[in-house]
Design an enzyme around this catalytic site. Structure first.
Site, short mmCIF file in Angstrom:
data_model
loop_
_atom_site.label_atom_id
_atom_site.label_comp_id
_atom_site.label_asym_id
_atom_site.label_seq_id
_atom_site.Cartn_x
_atom_site.Cartn_y
_atom_site.Cartn_z
N HIS A 128 -5.98 6.80 7.13
CA HIS A 128 -5.30 5.86 6.24
C HIS A 128 -3.80 5.86 6.57
O HIS A 128 -3.21 6.91 6.80
CB HIS A 128 -5.49 6.28 4.79
CG HIS A 128 -6.89 6.09 4.29
ND1 HIS A 128 -7.20 5.27 3.24
CD2 HIS A 128 -8.06 6.61 4.73
CE1 HIS A 128 -8.51 5.30 3.03
NE2 HIS A 128 -9.05 6.12 3.92
N ASP A 138 -2.86 -0.43 6.62
CA ASP A 138 -3.73 -0.87 5.54
C ASP A 138 -3.22 -2.14 4.88
O ASP A 138 -4.01 -3.01 4.49
CB ASP A 138 -3.89 0.25 4.51
CG ASP A 138 -4.77 1.39 5.01
OD1 ASP A 138 -5.23 1.31 6.16
OD2 ASP A 138 -4.97 2.35 4.26
N ASP A 150 0.85 -1.19 0.00
CA ASP A 150 0.00 0.00 0.00
C ASP A 150 0.88 1.24 0.00
O ASP A 150 2.02 1.20 0.49
CB ASP A 150 -0.92 0.02 1.22
CG ASP A 150 -1.97 1.13 1.12
OD1 ASP A 150 -2.74 1.13 0.14
OD2 ASP A 150 -2.01 1.99 2.01
N GLU A 203 0.78 5.78 0.38
CA GLU A 203 0.09 7.05 0.56
C GLU A 203 0.83 8.07 -0.30
O GLU A 203 2.03 7.94 -0.54
CB GLU A 203 0.09 7.49 2.04
CG GLU A 203 -0.61 6.53 2.99
CD GLU A 203 -2.09 6.35 2.71
OE1 GLU A 203 -2.69 7.23 2.04
OE2 GLU A 203 -2.65 5.33 3.14
#
Length: 244
Positions: free
Chosen positions: A152, A157, A7, A9
């Site tokens: 998040h 995640d 994942d 960001e």
């Protein structure tokens, strides 16, 4: 089989508009068992984080000032994912950003390093057409405790996604080999004898009118910053946990 749950960001929603990765996390699974190995790095994007994206993940420009640049973590990331199958929720988003970052420093594209990619958002939409299939919805559907996910974050995640994936694909381990090795047989016996995992009941707290209004204002801010590309305001489009 070695799988990596990945994942990211980012500073915004679209790498084609110059947005960059600010956090990347990988969690390793081998033969459907978590190995305990993971990679987690924050990255200085060499640009400012959009206000809309910051509202989603909470990572500030000040926090990122002293973090390494992507070129400084790229080899470590490439080595960690090399040869593995990547499992990503809304893979198009993360692969787009990874390929952009690797391309900037003349590294091979992601799929030239990995054995393949599974998109759990696509899998979920096939299993549950017409339903919400973002990460929070899947955690609720499979009774996975995500109460600690207030913002998040790439590592959290990725860890939640690993649990969701195992729940979504439960039973597939029996298809790996018709005649398991002694090691695989021992692992299967260990799993079979393990007591059922008890999960705390989920606490459902309905949003109040003021909270719904504040949430809408945040989404409208993202919509403005992204020039109309806010995933959460587009019908039948659901975000992953990537700026997700």
């Amino acid at each position: 089989m070695r799988q990596i749950f990945l994942d990211t960001e980012t500073t915004g929603l679209d790498h084609r508009q110059g947005h960059r990765i600010i956090e990347v996390a990988c969690v390793e699974l081998e033969n459907r068992r978590l190995t305990g190995r993971h990679l987690h790095r924050y990255v200085n994007p060499e640009r400012e984080v959009d206000a809309g994206a910051m509202a989603v993940h909470g990572i500030s420009n000040e926090f990122l000032e002293d973090k390494p640049k992507f070129i400084d973590v790229a080899q470590e990331l490439r080595d960690f994912i090399s040869g593995a199958e990547l499992v990503i929720h809304n893979a198009t988003f993360d692969i787009g950003f990874l390929d952009m970052e690797f391309g900037r420093i003349n590294f091979p594209r992601t799929l030239e390093v990995c054995s393949g990619v599974q998109d759990t958002l696509k899998m979920a939409r096939e299993l549950y057409p017409g339903k919400r299939n973002n990460l929070d919805a899947l955690c609720e559907r499979y009774q996975i405790n995500n109460a600690h996910r207030t913002l998040h974050g790439a590592l959290l995640d990725a860890e939640l996604l690993a649990e969701v994936y195992l729940a979504m694909t439960r039973g597939q381990e029996s298809l790996i080999m018709d005649q398991p090795t002694s090691t695989q047989a021992a692992l299967q016996e260990d799993v079979a004898q393990r007591p059922p995992r008890e999960r705390p009941p989920l606490i459902v707290r309905r949003a109040e009118a003021a909270e719904l209004e504040a949430h809408l204002q945040v989404l409208e801010g993202i919509q403005k910053e992204s020039k109309g590309a806010c995933l959460w305001l587009q019908p039948e489009t659901e975000s992953a946990g990537s700026a997700s």
